[in-house]
Design a protein around this motif. Structure first.
Motif, PDB file in Angstrom:
ATOM      1  N   ILE A  97       0.861  -1.180   0.000  1.00  0.00           N
ATOM      2  CA  ILE A  97       0.000   0.000   0.000  1.00  0.00           C
ATOM      3  C   ILE A  97       0.895   1.227   0.000  1.00  0.00           C
ATOM      4  O   ILE A  97       1.826   1.324   0.810  1.00  0.00           O
ATOM      5  CB  ILE A  97      -0.932   0.005   1.227  1.00  0.00           C
ATOM      6  CG1 ILE A  97      -1.897  -1.165   1.118  1.00  0.00           C
ATOM      7  CG2 ILE A  97      -1.672   1.333   1.340  1.00  0.00           C
ATOM      8  CD1 ILE A  97      -2.814  -1.318   2.292  1.00  0.00           C
ATOM      9  N   ASP A  98       0.605   2.144  -0.908  1.00  0.00           N
ATOM     10  CA  ASP A  98       1.393   3.371  -1.060  1.00  0.00           C
ATOM     11  C   ASP A  98       2.881   3.061  -1.218  1.00  0.00           C
ATOM     12  O   ASP A  98       3.739   3.846  -0.814  1.00  0.00           O
ATOM     13  CB  ASP A  98       1.165   4.324   0.123  1.00  0.00           C
ATOM     14  CG  ASP A  98      -0.290   4.754   0.244  1.00  0.00           C
ATOM     15  OD1 ASP A  98      -1.002   4.745  -0.781  1.00  0.00           O
ATOM     16  OD2 ASP A  98      -0.716   5.087   1.360  1.00  0.00           O
ATOM     17  N   GLY A  99       3.184   1.881  -1.768  1.00  0.00           N
ATOM     18  CA  GLY A  99       4.562   1.491  -2.009  1.00  0.00           C
ATOM     19  C   GLY A  99       5.340   1.097  -0.769  1.00  0.00           C
ATOM     20  O   GLY A  99       6.531   0.823  -0.847  1.00  0.00           O
ATOM     21  N   ARG A 100       4.678   1.032   0.400  1.00  0.00           N
ATOM     22  CA  ARG A 100       5.401   0.782   1.654  1.00  0.00           C
ATOM     23  C   ARG A 100       4.828  -0.362   2.478  1.00  0.00           C
ATOM     24  O   ARG A 100       5.543  -1.262   2.871  1.00  0.00           O
ATOM     25  CB  ARG A 100       5.400   2.055   2.504  1.00  0.00           C
ATOM     26  CG  ARG A 100       6.127   3.198   1.860  1.00  0.00           C
ATOM     27  CD  ARG A 100       6.077   4.456   2.668  1.00  0.00           C
ATOM     28  NE  ARG A 100       5.933   4.185   4.093  1.00  0.00           N
ATOM     29  CZ  ARG A 100       5.899   5.099   5.015  1.00  0.00           C
ATOM     30  NH1 ARG A 100       6.009   6.348   4.697  1.00  0.00           N
ATOM     31  NH2 ARG A 100       5.750   4.798   6.277  1.00  0.00           N
ATOM     32  N   LEU A 101       3.556  -0.309   2.789  1.00  0.00           N
ATOM     33  CA  LEU A 101       2.960  -1.207   3.780  1.00  0.00           C
ATOM     34  C   LEU A 101       2.538  -2.532   3.145  1.00  0.00           C
ATOM     35  O   LEU A 101       1.789  -2.544   2.172  1.00  0.00           O
ATOM     36  CB  LEU A 101       1.748  -0.513   4.414  1.00  0.00           C
ATOM     37  CG  LEU A 101       1.130  -1.137   5.645  1.00  0.00           C
ATOM     38  CD1 LEU A 101       2.134  -1.176   6.789  1.00  0.00           C
ATOM     39  CD2 LEU A 101      -0.097  -0.349   6.065  1.00  0.00           C
ATOM     40  N   LEU A 147       0.727  -4.916   4.591  1.00  0.00           N
ATOM     41  CA  LEU A 147      -0.557  -5.406   5.083  1.00  0.00           C
ATOM     42  C   LEU A 147      -1.565  -4.289   4.906  1.00  0.00           C
ATOM     43  O   LEU A 147      -1.209  -3.133   4.761  1.00  0.00           O
ATOM     44  CB  LEU A 147      -0.474  -5.860   6.545  1.00  0.00           C
ATOM     45  CG  LEU A 147       0.068  -4.834   7.527  1.00  0.00           C
ATOM     46  CD1 LEU A 147      -1.053  -4.169   8.274  1.00  0.00           C
ATOM     47  CD2 LEU A 147       1.026  -5.519   8.455  1.00  0.00           C
ATOM     48  N   SER A 148      -2.838  -4.648   4.880  1.00  0.00           N
ATOM     49  CA  SER A 148      -3.829  -3.640   4.502  1.00  0.00           C
ATOM     50  C   SER A 148      -4.646  -3.096   5.662  1.00  0.00           C
ATOM     51  O   SER A 148      -5.473  -2.217   5.459  1.00  0.00           O
ATOM     52  CB  SER A 148      -4.755  -4.200   3.424  1.00  0.00           C
ATOM     53  OG  SER A 148      -5.400  -5.357   3.880  1.00  0.00           O
ATOM     54  N   ARG A 149      -4.441  -3.589   6.869  1.00  0.00           N
ATOM     55  CA  ARG A 149      -5.176  -3.052   8.017  1.00  0.00           C
ATOM     56  C   ARG A 149      -4.270  -3.045   9.238  1.00  0.00           C
ATOM     57  O   ARG A 149      -3.480  -3.956   9.445  1.00  0.00           O
ATOM     58  CB  ARG A 149      -6.426  -3.879   8.300  1.00  0.00           C
ATOM     59  CG  ARG A 149      -7.385  -3.865   7.127  1.00  0.00           C
ATOM     60  CD  ARG A 149      -8.660  -4.568   7.466  1.00  0.00           C
ATOM     61  NE  ARG A 149      -9.467  -4.736   6.265  1.00  0.00           N
ATOM     62  CZ  ARG A 149     -10.766  -4.662   6.246  1.00  0.00           C
ATOM     63  NH1 ARG A 149     -11.431  -4.428   7.351  1.00  0.00           N
ATOM     64  NH2 ARG A 149     -11.432  -4.829   5.129  1.00  0.00           N
ATOM     65  N   SER A 150      -4.406  -2.000  10.047  1.00  0.00           N
ATOM     66  CA  SER A 150      -3.609  -1.903  11.268  1.00  0.00           C
ATOM     67  C   SER A 150      -4.244  -0.883  12.196  1.00  0.00           C
ATOM     68  O   SER A 150      -5.174  -0.184  11.820  1.00  0.00           O
ATOM     69  CB  SER A 150      -2.171  -1.486  10.946  1.00  0.00           C
ATOM     70  OG  SER A 150      -2.138  -0.173  10.435  1.00  0.00           O
ATOM     71  N   PHE A 151      -3.743  -0.821  13.415  1.00  0.00           N
ATOM     72  CA  PHE A 151      -4.120   0.270  14.309  1.00  0.00           C
ATOM     73  C   PHE A 151      -2.834   0.971  14.724  1.00  0.00           C
ATOM     74  O   PHE A 151      -1.750   0.391  14.660  1.00  0.00           O
ATOM     75  CB  PHE A 151      -4.929  -0.213  15.521  1.00  0.00           C
ATOM     76  CG  PHE A 151      -4.224  -1.215  16.390  1.00  0.00           C
ATOM     77  CD1 PHE A 151      -3.434  -0.806  17.445  1.00  0.00           C
ATOM     78  CD2 PHE A 151      -4.364  -2.570  16.157  1.00  0.00           C
ATOM     79  CE1 PHE A 151      -2.786  -1.724  18.238  1.00  0.00           C
ATOM     80  CE2 PHE A 151      -3.722  -3.502  16.953  1.00  0.00           C
ATOM     81  CZ  PHE A 151      -2.927  -3.076  17.996  1.00  0.00           C
ATOM     82  N   GLY A 152      -2.952   2.246  15.088  1.00  0.00           N
ATOM     83  CA  GLY A 152      -1.777   3.011  15.480  1.00  0.00           C
ATOM     84  C   GLY A 152      -0.966   3.537  14.309  1.00  0.00           C
ATOM     85  O   GLY A 152       0.021   4.222  14.496  1.00  0.00           O
ATOM     86  N   ASP A 153      -1.362   3.228  13.087  1.00  0.00           N
ATOM     87  CA  ASP A 153      -0.709   3.782  11.898  1.00  0.00           C
ATOM     88  C   ASP A 153      -1.566   4.968  11.483  1.00  0.00           C
ATOM     89  O   ASP A 153      -2.589   4.810  10.839  1.00  0.00           O
ATOM     90  CB  ASP A 153      -0.647   2.738  10.788  1.00  0.00           C
ATOM     91  CG  ASP A 153       0.096   3.233   9.559  1.00  0.00           C
ATOM     92  OD1 ASP A 153       0.352   4.452   9.459  1.00  0.00           O
ATOM     93  OD2 ASP A 153       0.421   2.410   8.705  1.00  0.00           O
ATOM     94  N   PHE A 154      -1.163   6.158  11.888  1.00  0.00           N
ATOM     95  CA  PHE A 154      -2.026   7.324  11.756  1.00  0.00           C
ATOM     96  C   PHE A 154      -2.032   7.922  10.357  1.00  0.00           C
ATOM     97  O   PHE A 154      -2.733   8.882  10.098  1.00  0.00           O
ATOM     98  CB  PHE A 154      -1.625   8.375  12.788  1.00  0.00           C
ATOM     99  CG  PHE A 154      -1.591   7.812  14.184  1.00  0.00           C
ATOM    100  CD1 PHE A 154      -2.623   7.027  14.658  1.00  0.00           C
ATOM    101  CD2 PHE A 154      -0.513   8.048  15.012  1.00  0.00           C
ATOM    102  CE1 PHE A 154      -2.600   6.490  15.932  1.00  0.00           C
ATOM    103  CE2 PHE A 154      -0.479   7.517  16.295  1.00  0.00           C
ATOM    104  CZ  PHE A 154      -1.518   6.741  16.755  1.00  0.00           C
ATOM    105  N   VAL A 155      -1.271   7.342   9.450  1.00  0.00           N
ATOM    106  CA  VAL A 155      -1.207   7.859   8.088  1.00  0.00           C
ATOM    107  C   VAL A 155      -2.257   7.197   7.196  1.00  0.00           C
ATOM    108  O   VAL A 155      -2.783   7.802   6.284  1.00  0.00           O
ATOM    109  CB  VAL A 155       0.201   7.633   7.503  1.00  0.00           C
ATOM    110  CG1 VAL A 155       0.287   8.111   6.073  1.00  0.00           C
ATOM    111  CG2 VAL A 155       1.238   8.331   8.367  1.00  0.00           C
TER     112      VAL A 155
END
Length: 132
Positions: A105-109, A111-119
């Motif tokens: 996702i966005d060339g970086r992540l 995994l597609s779901r998380s918490f605490g990733d405020f971006v």
């Protein structure tokens, strides 16, 4: 009796995310994945239970049986999954396949779901199974 619905798990997950976001000691940056599991006795008089599971990201939960087999209770939420890819794109994110054949996702992540990733936006998936 407490209600363990998809809405209850979602509210708890968003409350955790909000608490992390408002804590000045939590650095802005990478988030985390997680599993929430609650075992509920269906009838206190007999050993029968309902296992409620909420999964965020690629954390995994498995129930190990006495015979050594196991039952997966979660599904990884990856950008390569067509439903997740569509959800991410609808939320304004991009999903690309890198030169190493990894979807991000966005060339970086990865995994597609998380918490605490405020971006990036997130949400949770609910799976409810009975009497294992």
């Amino acid at each position: 009796m407490q209600e363990f619905s998809a809405n209850a798990f979602a509210k708890a997950s968003f409350a955790l995310d909000a608490a992390l976001r408002s804590d000045p000691d939590v650095p802005i940056g990478p988030g985390s994945t997680g599993i929430i599991a609650v075992m509920e006795a269906i009838d206190p008089g007999i050993p029968e239970y309902m296992l409620h599971v909420a999964n965020i990201g690629d954390s995994r939960l498995m129930v190990l049986h006495e015979d050594g087999t196991f039952t997966p209770m979660s599904v990884d939420q990856k950008p390569s999954d067509p439903l997740e890819m569509s959800r991410v794109r609808r939320a304004g994110g991009s999903v690309i396949r890198t030169a190493m054949a990894v979807w991000r996702i966005d060339g970086r992540l990865a995994l597609s779901r998380s918490f605490g990733d405020f971006v990036r936006p997130h949400s949770i998936q609910i799976l409810s199974l009975c009497a294992l």
